[in-house]
Design a protein around this motif. Structure first.
Motif, PDB file in Angstrom:
ATOM      1  N   LEU A 276       0.810  -1.206   0.000  1.00 51.24           N
ATOM      2  CA  LEU A 276       0.000   0.000   0.000  1.00 51.24           C
ATOM      3  C   LEU A 276       0.848   1.264   0.000  1.00 51.24           C
ATOM      4  CD1 LEU A 276      -2.766  -1.054   2.582  1.00 51.24           C
ATOM      5  CD2 LEU A 276      -2.838  -1.207   0.073  1.00 51.24           C
ATOM      6  N   VAL A 277       2.052   1.176   0.566  1.00 56.71           N
ATOM      7  CA  VAL A 277       2.884   2.378   0.670  1.00 56.71           C
ATOM      8  C   VAL A 277       4.059   2.361  -0.296  1.00 56.71           C
ATOM      9  CG1 VAL A 277       2.288   2.683   3.094  1.00 56.71           C
ATOM     10  CG2 VAL A 277       4.290   1.325   2.492  1.00 56.71           C
ATOM     11  N   MET A 278       4.201   1.298  -1.090  1.00 54.52           N
ATOM     12  CA  MET A 278       5.408   1.195  -1.914  1.00 54.52           C
ATOM     13  C   MET A 278       5.409   2.216  -3.057  1.00 54.52           C
ATOM     14  SD  MET A 278       4.665  -2.314  -4.013  1.00 54.52           S
ATOM     15  CE  MET A 278       3.337  -2.443  -5.208  1.00 54.52           C
ATOM     16  N   ILE A 279       4.233   2.565  -3.617  1.00 48.30           N
ATOM     17  CA  ILE A 279       4.210   3.500  -4.741  1.00 48.30           C
ATOM     18  C   ILE A 279       4.658   4.900  -4.315  1.00 48.30           C
ATOM     19  CG2 ILE A 279       2.775   4.565  -6.508  1.00 48.30           C
ATOM     20  CD1 ILE A 279       3.421   1.634  -6.981  1.00 48.30           C
ATOM     21  N   PRO A 280       4.085   5.487  -3.248  1.00 49.82           N
ATOM     22  CA  PRO A 280       4.572   6.813  -2.824  1.00 49.82           C
ATOM     23  C   PRO A 280       6.057   6.793  -2.450  1.00 49.82           C
ATOM     24  CG  PRO A 280       2.486   6.314  -1.755  1.00 49.82           C
ATOM     25  CD  PRO A 280       2.925   5.063  -2.431  1.00 49.82           C
ATOM     26  N   GLU A 281       6.492   5.753  -1.763  1.00 51.10           N
ATOM     27  CA  GLU A 281       7.910   5.689  -1.380  1.00 51.10           C
ATOM     28  C   GLU A 281       8.800   5.588  -2.614  1.00 51.10           C
ATOM     29  OE1 GLU A 281       7.370   3.501   2.985  1.00 51.10           O
ATOM     30  OE2 GLU A 281       8.261   2.419   1.291  1.00 51.10           O
ATOM     31  N   LEU A 282       8.375   4.791  -3.590  1.00 52.59           N
ATOM     32  CA  LEU A 282       9.160   4.674  -4.816  1.00 52.59           C
ATOM     33  C   LEU A 282       9.228   6.016  -5.544  1.00 52.59           C
ATOM     34  CD1 LEU A 282      10.662   2.860  -6.850  1.00 52.59           C
ATOM     35  CD2 LEU A 282       8.459   2.486  -7.977  1.00 52.59           C
ATOM     36  N   PHE A 283       8.109   6.726  -5.608  1.00 55.01           N
ATOM     37  CA  PHE A 283       8.097   8.028  -6.302  1.00 55.01           C
ATOM     38  C   PHE A 283       9.056   8.998  -5.632  1.00 55.01           C
ATOM     39  CE2 PHE A 283       6.438  12.377  -6.475  1.00 55.01           C
ATOM     40  CZ  PHE A 283       6.477  12.597  -7.846  1.00 55.01           C
ATOM     41  N   VAL A 284       9.029   9.054  -4.314  1.00 56.25           N
ATOM     42  CA  VAL A 284       9.903   9.978  -3.587  1.00 56.25           C
ATOM     43  C   VAL A 284      11.364   9.610  -3.827  1.00 56.25           C
ATOM     44  CG1 VAL A 284      10.617  10.712  -1.282  1.00 56.25           C
ATOM     45  CG2 VAL A 284       8.189  10.546  -1.841  1.00 56.25           C
ATOM     46  N   SER A 285      11.693   8.319  -3.758  1.00 56.70           N
ATOM     47  CA  SER A 285      13.079   7.890  -3.918  1.00 56.70           C
ATOM     48  C   SER A 285      13.588   8.169  -5.323  1.00 56.70           C
ATOM     49  CB  SER A 285      13.201   6.386  -3.604  1.00 56.70           C
ATOM     50  OG  SER A 285      12.774   6.105  -2.300  1.00 56.70           O
ATOM     51  N   VAL A 286      12.783   7.828  -6.329  1.00 50.45           N
ATOM     52  CA  VAL A 286      13.209   8.031  -7.715  1.00 50.45           C
ATOM     53  C   VAL A 286      13.359   9.512  -8.019  1.00 50.45           C
ATOM     54  CG1 VAL A 286      12.518   7.757 -10.126  1.00 50.45           C
ATOM     55  CG2 VAL A 286      12.261   5.854  -8.525  1.00 50.45           C
ATOM     56  N   PHE A 287      12.418  10.339  -7.554  1.00 50.44           N
ATOM     57  CA  PHE A 287      12.534  11.779  -7.808  1.00 50.44           C
ATOM     58  C   PHE A 287      13.799  12.346  -7.171  1.00 50.44           C
ATOM     59  CE2 PHE A 287      11.693  16.234  -6.621  1.00 50.44           C
ATOM     60  CZ  PHE A 287      11.449  16.752  -7.882  1.00 50.44           C
ATOM     61  N   ALA A 288      14.130  11.877  -5.966  1.00 54.36           N
ATOM     62  CA  ALA A 288      15.317  12.379  -5.287  1.00 54.36           C
ATOM     63  C   ALA A 288      16.592  11.978  -6.014  1.00 54.36           C
ATOM     64  CB  ALA A 288      15.356  11.865  -3.847  1.00 54.36           C
ATOM     65  N   LEU A 289      16.624  10.776  -6.555  1.00 53.08           N
ATOM     66  CA  LEU A 289      17.839  10.287  -7.203  1.00 53.08           C
ATOM     67  C   LEU A 289      17.971  10.739  -8.655  1.00 53.08           C
ATOM     68  CD1 LEU A 289      17.900   6.609  -5.832  1.00 53.08           C
ATOM     69  CD2 LEU A 289      19.322   8.523  -5.104  1.00 53.08           C
ATOM     70  N   VAL A 290      16.829  10.838  -9.352  1.00 53.28           N
ATOM     71  CA  VAL A 290      16.880  11.120 -10.798  1.00 53.28           C
ATOM     72  C   VAL A 290      16.631  12.593 -11.105  1.00 53.28           C
ATOM     73  CG1 VAL A 290      15.836  10.490 -13.024  1.00 53.28           C
ATOM     74  CG2 VAL A 290      16.126   8.764 -11.249  1.00 53.28           C
ATOM     75  N   GLY A 291      16.069  13.336 -10.145  1.00 50.11           N
ATOM     76  CA  GLY A 291      15.664  14.712 -10.429  1.00 50.11           C
ATOM     77  C   GLY A 291      16.802  15.601 -10.888  1.00 50.11           C
ATOM     78  N   VAL A 292      17.950  15.549 -10.205  1.00 48.98           N
ATOM     79  CA  VAL A 292      19.074  16.421 -10.561  1.00 48.98           C
ATOM     80  C   VAL A 292      19.668  16.047 -11.914  1.00 48.98           C
ATOM     81  CG1 VAL A 292      21.383  17.157  -9.890  1.00 48.98           C
ATOM     82  CG2 VAL A 292      19.567  17.002  -8.166  1.00 48.98           C
ATOM     83  N   PRO A 293      20.004  14.761 -12.166  1.00 47.21           N
ATOM     84  CA  PRO A 293      20.527  14.434 -13.507  1.00 47.21           C
ATOM     85  C   PRO A 293      19.539  14.770 -14.624  1.00 47.21           C
ATOM     86  CG  PRO A 293      20.943  12.636 -11.970  1.00 47.21           C
ATOM     87  CD  PRO A 293      20.044  13.589 -11.274  1.00 47.21           C
ATOM     88  N   ALA A 294      18.244  14.532 -14.398  1.00 47.08           N
ATOM     89  CA  ALA A 294      17.254  14.849 -15.424  1.00 47.08           C
ATOM     90  C   ALA A 294      17.167  16.348 -15.670  1.00 47.08           C
ATOM     91  CB  ALA A 294      15.886  14.304 -15.008  1.00 47.08           C
ATOM     92  N   ALA A 295      17.278  17.150 -14.621  1.00 49.60           N
ATOM     93  CA  ALA A 295      17.236  18.606 -14.789  1.00 49.60           C
ATOM     94  C   ALA A 295      18.442  19.097 -15.578  1.00 49.60           C
ATOM     95  CB  ALA A 295      17.193  19.272 -13.417  1.00 49.60           C
ATOM     96  N   ILE A 296      19.615  18.599 -15.266  1.00 50.39           N
ATOM     97  CA  ILE A 296      20.816  19.012 -15.995  1.00 50.39           C
ATOM     98  C   ILE A 296      20.718  18.604 -17.452  1.00 50.39           C
ATOM     99  CG2 ILE A 296      23.306  18.665 -16.151  1.00 50.39           C
ATOM    100  CD1 ILE A 296      23.342  18.351 -13.120  1.00 50.39           C
ATOM    101  N   ALA A 297      20.252  17.367 -17.689  1.00 50.38           N
ATOM    102  CA  ALA A 297      20.109  16.925 -19.082  1.00 50.38           C
ATOM    103  C   ALA A 297      19.084  17.781 -19.827  1.00 50.38           C
ATOM    104  CB  ALA A 297      19.691  15.453 -19.098  1.00 50.38           C
TER     105      ALA A 297
END
Length: 410
Positions: free
Chosen positions: A101-122
């Motif tokens: 029940l909680v895996m989707i929100p946790e996954l979204f937060v983790s992926v955004f934190a890890l991928v957000g900066v490289p995606a913004a630079i790209a």
């Protein structure tokens, strides 16, 4: 600073990602588990083990030390639903089903934190290759102003999520796991009593083995030593009686030999009795007996004895033999130059520590190794466990070696 941020956020993101993967596997196995779990007994045990694994990982993430674990699932036959519903560990581990029940929100937060900066630079660098095809902060980018503004906002947002949000979510998840999957007070008490029963069973078995070995040793000493001396003594007296009238000088010599044999038999008998309960304990007490052992040791011994108070006879004997066996082992095998003996009372327990600066590598073995080491320590362990004591051996290669013993006096 950057390393600290990445370490803190990266650790939290890794914890949440692994939790997501476990939740996904649990979700995939859930339909078959619910349909066939009552029939397939390993499913019950596996779910309890998974719950304990989650508790260990949550405690490790929170640096909370080793947590209390759920007792193993109750053994049951396939299809035994009654035992299944009586199994409190299994019922408590069913709370793992909340993970999907909680895996989707946790996954979204983790992926955004890890991928957000490289995606913004790209996106800021490559938006011109496909104007409107790159999105930053959820907005399509088709000019440099949007690229730089939205890209900077996404970088800052991702870093903020990585620094504050992800660790907070990870701590919240770990804390919820520890709370939801915590065994009940009754389960903890039952598990403690079961461990205690197992310890007492093992110590009783060790005491029986030690007692049997001690009786065999005493029998062997009496048979090979004292009994042989007494048989020889009887034969000499008989021969002297027969030759008394014909050859008084020979009879007198035989009686002198018999007297020497009697003295030797008495000496050997006192030696056997001394191994059962050393008379020096009754004469001088534990402190005096240990001091005598230290004085007889060929190595320099630093002896520190605190206030001992009143110590039961069985505890005195066990402590005395531990010191005696330890000093013997150190003299024979350790190549040490100095020994330290600490003996003191700690509340309702007697604490004993024997430390040497030798080569180390001592091990507790049921039988002696090629160098004749180990069996004495095994006997010490049985003697300590027989009175519900605890012994710990610390002997790394290269030394030093420490034997610590705690004996109950209450």
């Amino acid at each position: 600073m950057i390393t600290k941020i990445l370490t803190r956020g990266g650790r939290a993101s890794a914890y949440l990602l692994v939790r997501y993967l476990r939740a996904l596997l649990l979700l995939l196995a859930l339909p078959n588990g619910l349909l066939l779990g009552w029939l397939i007994t390993p499913f019950t045990a596996a779910l309890v083990k998974l719950a304990n694994s989650e508790r260990r990982r949550a405690a490790k993430y929170l640096r909370a030390g080793a947590p209390d674990l759920l007792p193993p699932a109750l053994p049951r036959a396939p299809g035994d639903v009654v035992t299944l519903f009586r199994d409190r560990s299994f019922k408590r581990s069913l709370r793992l089903l909340l993970m999907p029940l909680v895996m989707i929100p946790e996954l979204f937060v983790s992926v955004f934190a890890l991928v957000g900066v490289p995606a913004a630079i790209a996106g800021m660098l490559l938006w011109k290759l496909d104007p409107g095809g790159f999105t930053l902060m959820g907005v399509p980018v088709d000019n440099w102003t949007e690229a730089l503004t939205n890209g900077t906002g996404q970088v800052l947002s991702s870093l903020a999520v990585l620094i504050w949000v992800v660790p907070a979510v990870a701590r919240l998840h770990a804390g919820a796991v520890l709370d939801l999957l915590e065994p009940s007070a009754d389960q903890l008490e039952t598990a403690r009593l079961e461990r205690r029963v197992e310890e007492l069973t093992q110590s009783r078995a060790g005491a029986v083995d030690s007692h049997g070995a001690e009786l065999r040793r005493i029998e062997r000493d009496l048979h090979d030593g004292t009994q042989a001396q007494l048989v020889s003594l009887a034969m000499r007296i008989g021969i002297a009686k027969q030759t008394m009238a014909q050859d008084p000088e020979k009879a007198a010599k035989l009686l002198d030999d018999a007297r020497d044999g009697a003295e030797q038999a008495m000496t050997e008998l006192r030696g056997v009795l001394r191994t059962m309960y050393p008379p020096i304990l009754a004469d001088r007490g534990l402190a005096g007996a240990v001091s005598a052992l230290a004085a007889r040791c060929p190595l320099p011994v630093e002896l520190r004895i605190g206030e001992l108070g009143e110590v039961p006879a069985a505890v005195e004997a066990a402590a005395y033999f531990v010191v005696a066996e330890s000093l013997t082992n150190i003299t024979k095998h350790s190549a040490a130059g100095h020994v330290d003996v600490l003996l003191e009372r700690r509340d309702h327990e007697l604490y004993l520590a024997v430390t040497d600066d030798g080569i180390g590598g001592a091990r507790v073995n049921e039988q002696s190794d090629l160098l004749g080491r180990g069996s004495g320590l095994h006997g010490m362990l049985h003697r300590v466990q027989a009175i519900d004591g605890h012994m710990e051996l610390l002997s790394p290669i290269g030394g030093p070696t420490t034997v610590e013993v705690i004996l109950p006096c209450g």
